[in-house]
Design an enzyme around this catalytic site. Structure first.
Site, mmCIF file in Angstrom:
data_model
loop_
_atom_site.group_PDB
_atom_site.id
_atom_site.type_symbol
_atom_site.label_atom_id
_atom_site.label_comp_id
_atom_site.label_asym_id
_atom_site.label_seq_id
_atom_site.Cartn_x
_atom_site.Cartn_y
_atom_site.Cartn_z
ATOM 1 N N LYS A 138 83.358 -17.057 1.633
ATOM 2 C CA LYS A 138 81.901 -16.799 1.633
ATOM 3 C C LYS A 138 81.193 -17.878 2.459
ATOM 4 C CE LYS A 138 79.295 -18.169 -2.029
ATOM 5 N NZ LYS A 138 78.183 -19.049 -1.661
ATOM 6 N N ASN A 139 81.574 -19.148 2.237
ATOM 7 C CA ASN A 139 80.828 -20.254 2.847
ATOM 8 C C ASN A 139 81.241 -20.548 4.280
ATOM 9 O OD1 ASN A 139 79.423 -20.340 0.523
ATOM 10 N ND2 ASN A 139 80.437 -22.165 -0.299
ATOM 11 N N ARG A 156 70.082 -18.069 -0.369
ATOM 12 C CA ARG A 156 69.688 -19.405 0.096
ATOM 13 C C ARG A 156 70.201 -19.691 1.492
ATOM 14 N NH1 ARG A 156 68.274 -24.065 -0.556
ATOM 15 N NH2 ARG A 156 69.680 -25.273 0.719
ATOM 16 N N ARG A 201 67.538 -28.148 -3.963
ATOM 17 C CA ARG A 201 68.064 -27.686 -2.667
ATOM 18 C C ARG A 201 67.071 -27.938 -1.521
ATOM 19 N NH1 ARG A 201 72.186 -24.145 -4.147
ATOM 20 N NH2 ARG A 201 73.167 -24.597 -2.139
ATOM 21 N N PRO A 202 66.659 -29.189 -1.284
ATOM 22 C CA PRO A 202 65.723 -29.483 -0.189
ATOM 23 C C PRO A 202 66.349 -29.219 1.183
ATOM 24 C CG PRO A 202 66.642 -31.502 -1.044
ATOM 25 C CD PRO A 202 67.157 -30.403 -1.930
ATOM 26 N N ASP A 229 65.240 -31.311 3.964
ATOM 27 C CA ASP A 229 64.729 -32.393 4.811
ATOM 28 C C ASP A 229 65.707 -32.787 5.917
ATOM 29 O OD1 ASP A 229 66.065 -33.222 2.292
ATOM 30 O OD2 ASP A 229 66.011 -35.197 3.208
ATOM 31 N N LEU A 230 67.009 -32.798 5.615
ATOM 32 C CA LEU A 230 67.985 -33.234 6.635
ATOM 33 C C LEU A 230 68.077 -32.207 7.767
ATOM 34 C CD1 LEU A 230 70.774 -34.587 4.246
ATOM 35 C CD2 LEU A 230 68.990 -35.889 5.430
ATOM 36 N N ASP A 236 81.961 -27.030 -6.215
ATOM 37 C CA ASP A 236 81.997 -25.593 -6.518
ATOM 38 C C ASP A 236 83.129 -25.216 -7.467
ATOM 39 O OD1 ASP A 236 80.911 -24.482 -3.223
ATOM 40 O OD2 ASP A 236 79.850 -25.331 -4.926
ATOM 41 N N ARG A 254 77.844 -12.206 -6.335
ATOM 42 C CA ARG A 254 77.352 -12.844 -5.111
ATOM 43 C C ARG A 254 78.496 -13.459 -4.326
ATOM 44 N NH1 ARG A 254 72.623 -16.993 -5.734
ATOM 45 N NH2 ARG A 254 73.401 -17.297 -3.634
HETATM 46 C C1 EPZ Z 1 76.859 -25.572 0.622
HETATM 47 O O1 EPZ Z 1 75.527 -25.573 0.146
HETATM 48 C C2 EPZ Z 1 77.541 -24.422 -0.111
HETATM 49 N N1 EPZ Z 1 76.884 -23.159 0.220
HETATM 50 C C3 EPZ Z 1 77.471 -24.667 -1.613
HETATM 51 O O2 EPZ Z 1 78.194 -23.616 -2.252
HETATM 52 C C4 EPZ Z 1 78.177 -25.994 -1.924
HETATM 53 O O3 EPZ Z 1 78.069 -26.270 -3.296
HETATM 54 C C5 EPZ Z 1 77.518 -27.127 -1.115
HETATM 55 O O4 EPZ Z 1 77.537 -26.789 0.299
HETATM 56 C C6 EPZ Z 1 78.230 -28.459 -1.304
HETATM 57 O O5 EPZ Z 1 79.558 -28.343 -0.933
HETATM 58 C C7 EPZ Z 1 77.175 -22.573 1.411
HETATM 59 O O6 EPZ Z 1 77.947 -23.088 2.205
HETATM 60 C C8 EPZ Z 1 76.477 -21.266 1.685
HETATM 61 P P1 EPZ Z 1 74.525 -29.381 0.855
HETATM 62 P P2 EPZ Z 1 74.424 -26.527 0.888
HETATM 63 O O7 EPZ Z 1 73.453 -29.285 1.879
HETATM 64 O O8 EPZ Z 1 74.679 -26.569 2.339
HETATM 65 C C9 EPZ Z 1 71.293 -32.405 -0.766
HETATM 66 C C10 EPZ Z 1 78.567 -21.922 -3.825
HETATM 67 O O9 EPZ Z 1 78.662 -21.871 -5.066
HETATM 68 N N2 EPZ Z 1 70.532 -32.085 0.444
HETATM 69 O O10 EPZ Z 1 75.836 -29.962 1.228
HETATM 70 O O11 EPZ Z 1 73.080 -26.118 0.425
HETATM 71 C C11 EPZ Z 1 71.290 -31.240 -1.753
HETATM 72 O O12 EPZ Z 1 70.132 -31.274 -2.554
HETATM 73 C C12 EPZ Z 1 77.488 -22.768 -3.186
HETATM 74 O O13 EPZ Z 1 79.302 -21.285 -3.025
HETATM 75 C C13 EPZ Z 1 69.397 -32.829 0.741
HETATM 76 O O14 EPZ Z 1 69.026 -33.737 0.006
HETATM 77 O O15 EPZ Z 1 74.796 -27.937 0.230
HETATM 78 C C14 EPZ Z 1 72.539 -31.469 -2.569
HETATM 79 O O16 EPZ Z 1 72.247 -32.386 -3.602
HETATM 80 C C15 EPZ Z 1 76.674 -23.536 -4.230
HETATM 81 N N3 EPZ Z 1 68.681 -32.526 1.864
HETATM 82 C C16 EPZ Z 1 73.489 -32.122 -1.564
HETATM 83 O O17 EPZ Z 1 72.678 -32.557 -0.454
HETATM 84 C C17 EPZ Z 1 69.062 -31.519 2.719
HETATM 85 O O18 EPZ Z 1 68.381 -31.303 3.745
HETATM 86 C C18 EPZ Z 1 74.559 -31.179 -1.029
HETATM 87 O O19 EPZ Z 1 73.905 -30.110 -0.420
HETATM 88 C C19 EPZ Z 1 70.217 -30.779 2.397
HETATM 89 C C20 EPZ Z 1 70.942 -31.077 1.257
#
Ligand code: EPZ
Length: 421
Positions: free
Chosen positions: A22-23, A93, A122-123, A125-126, A305, A397
């Site tokens: 999926k990811n 998302r 889920r911000p 900002d990055l 996950d 999902r």
């Molecule tokens: C991806 O989400 C996956 N989703 C998530 O899988 C997975 O849990 C996550 O990566 C971590 O491995 C997809 O790939 C579609 P992140 P993503 O940006 O990209 C913080 C599932 O169950 N953050 O790595 O949204 C954020 O708040 C889903 O399949 C910022 O602060 O995850 C979190 O605490 C759930 N600012 C951490 O980073 C930003 O701009 C990790 O988020 C972006 C993220």
């Protein structure tokens, strides 16, 4: 509202074939917008997240055709629209991954902020900092992210956190920027590498995916291509953990064992036997296994996950386990539901302390997110008695045909419509 009725205590056995990730599928679907011609994507899982992202892409005027055989055909040739409808965005998302490709190819994107969900705020900002570094103007009005750029220029970008989505979005935006972009402290998940391989097949120049630094040399044009996505390591890990808790003998097939190294090593640490083949893993339930401590980390650490699912396993382990969730600030929503089934869990900040019990008991429980739902199905299969699980739409999902796959192993699961009983 759909509910599952799961009869616990049956021992399962057999084999399960794992679908495409999926990811990996979601960012690659977004990346297909970068090409001037049709991409044919293979091994795409039949799940609602893919369906919903496909609907958003279709709303741009893009041709999207999903074949029964797991093939997804995306032809961006007639794209004429760059705003995503909120009603669709709120369901998926990963729609935020459309911004990078739209910005790179068309210089504009308007995507409603996907917003938080059960596991955290889920911000973005990055992501947005990266787009600005490449020369885009980013505004937020009425909850809609608007990005614009006449042209993008290569830049050096440092991610404060190795965010998967930010790495993917910025990497895609940089493929058509002028000059060289380096992104430091990037995510190293296998899905990042799969996306980079797809982008390079489109004609991009992406180096270093899977390491801490990714370097992208911008090109002027990209063309559609055929690509088959990697197997889903989280789906595979979910069934491996189900095997550990309720299967006499389970073979999980069509996988890349290397992507599951952290899980395999932790299960062996708990004293659980795992046999590893080239593209399969065999696991047998053991009556007695030790409680172990787990910390979720960016890849190649233990994946967040699989945290809810291994918590279910620890709920019936021998001893006390401490699970530390370092990625999301609110990913313990499944704890209260597991406690309703007799689990002995205490949450202190980002730590959950689990005292292993002999047996869980069936109950009425609710899934709050995709992986919590999988963890509750695991618990229900191992529990004594019947469990009523609502929130089935979360499971759909991200898991293709989970019920059918488990019933084929001997599980007694029924899906019923209607209100709470
Ligand atoms: C991806 O989400 C996956 N989703 C998530 O899988 C997975 O849990 C996550 O990566 C971590 O491995 C997809 O790939 C579609 P992140 P993503 O940006 O990209 C913080 C599932 O169950 N953050 O790595 O949204 C954020 O708040 C889903 O399949 C910022 O602060 O995850 C979190 O605490 C759930 N600012 C951490 O980073 C930003 O701009 C990790 O988020 C972006 C993220």
């Amino acid at each position: 509202m759909k509910r599952l009725v799961i009869e616990g205590g049956n021992s399962l056995s057999g084999s399960i074939k794992i679908n495409g990730a999926k990811n990996a599928a979601l960012p690659i679907m977004a990346g297909a917008l970068l090409g001037d011609s049709t991409s044919i994507l293979e091994n795409i899982p039949y799940i609602s997240d893919v369906e919903n992202l496909g609907k958003i892409i279709k709303s741009f005027g893009v041709e999207v055709e999903w074949k029964e055989n797991g093939q997804l055909i995306i032809n961006p040739h007639n794209i004429n629209h760059f705003e995503a409808p909120y009603q669709l965005v709120r369901k998926i998302r990963a729609s935020n991954l459309l911004i990078g490709p739209l910005l790179a190819k068309y210089g504009v994107a308007e995507i409603p902020l996907p917003g938080g969900c059960a596991i955290g705020t889920r911000p973005m900002d990055l992501h947005l900092k990266g787009f600005e570094a490449l020369g885009a103007t980013v505004t937020m009005e009425h909850g809609i992210i608007k990005v614009k750029a006449d042209k993008l220029e290569g830049a050096s970008i440092y991610l404060d956190f190795p965010s998967v989505g930010a790495t993917e979005n910025i990497m895609m935006a940089a493929t058509l920027a002028e000059g060289i972009t380096t992104i430091e402290n990037v995510a190293k998940e296998p899905e990042i590498v799969d996306l980079a391989n797809y982008l390079n097949a489109l004609g991009a120049k992406v180096k270093g995916a899977g390491t801490d630094v990714i370097k992208i040399t911008g090109v002027s044009q990209l063309h559609g291509v055929n690509h088959s996505v990697i197997p889903d390591r989280i789906e595979a890990g979910t069934y491996i953990l189900m095997g550990a808790i309720c299967c006499d003998d389970l073979r999980v097939e069509n996988i890349i064992p290397k992507h599951l190294e952290a899980l395999i090593l932790k299960l062996r640490e708990a004293g659980i036997e795992i046999e590893e083949g080239e593209d399969w893993i065999r696991i047998q339930r053991s009556e007695l296994f030790k409680a172990i401590d787990i910390k979720t980390l960016p890849y190649s650490g233990f994946p967040t996950d699989l945290q809810p699912q291994i918590m279910t396993l620890m709920a019936v382990a021998q001893g006390t386990s401490i699970i530390t969730e370092n990625i999301f600030e609110n990913r313990f929503m499944h704890v209260d539901e597991l406690k309703r089934m007799g689990a002995n869990i205490k949450v202190e900040g980002c730590c959950a302390i689990i005292e292993g019990e002999k047996m869980l008991k069936g109950a009425s429980v609710h899934a709050t997110d995709l992986r919590a739902g999988a963890a509750l199905v695991m618990a229900a299969l191992a529990a004594e008695g019947e469990t009523y699980l609502s929130g089935v739409e979360y499971i759909e999902r991200g898991y293709q045909s989970m019920i059918e796959k488990l019933v084929a192993l001997g599980a007694k699961i029924k899906c019923i419509e209607g209100s709470e009983g």
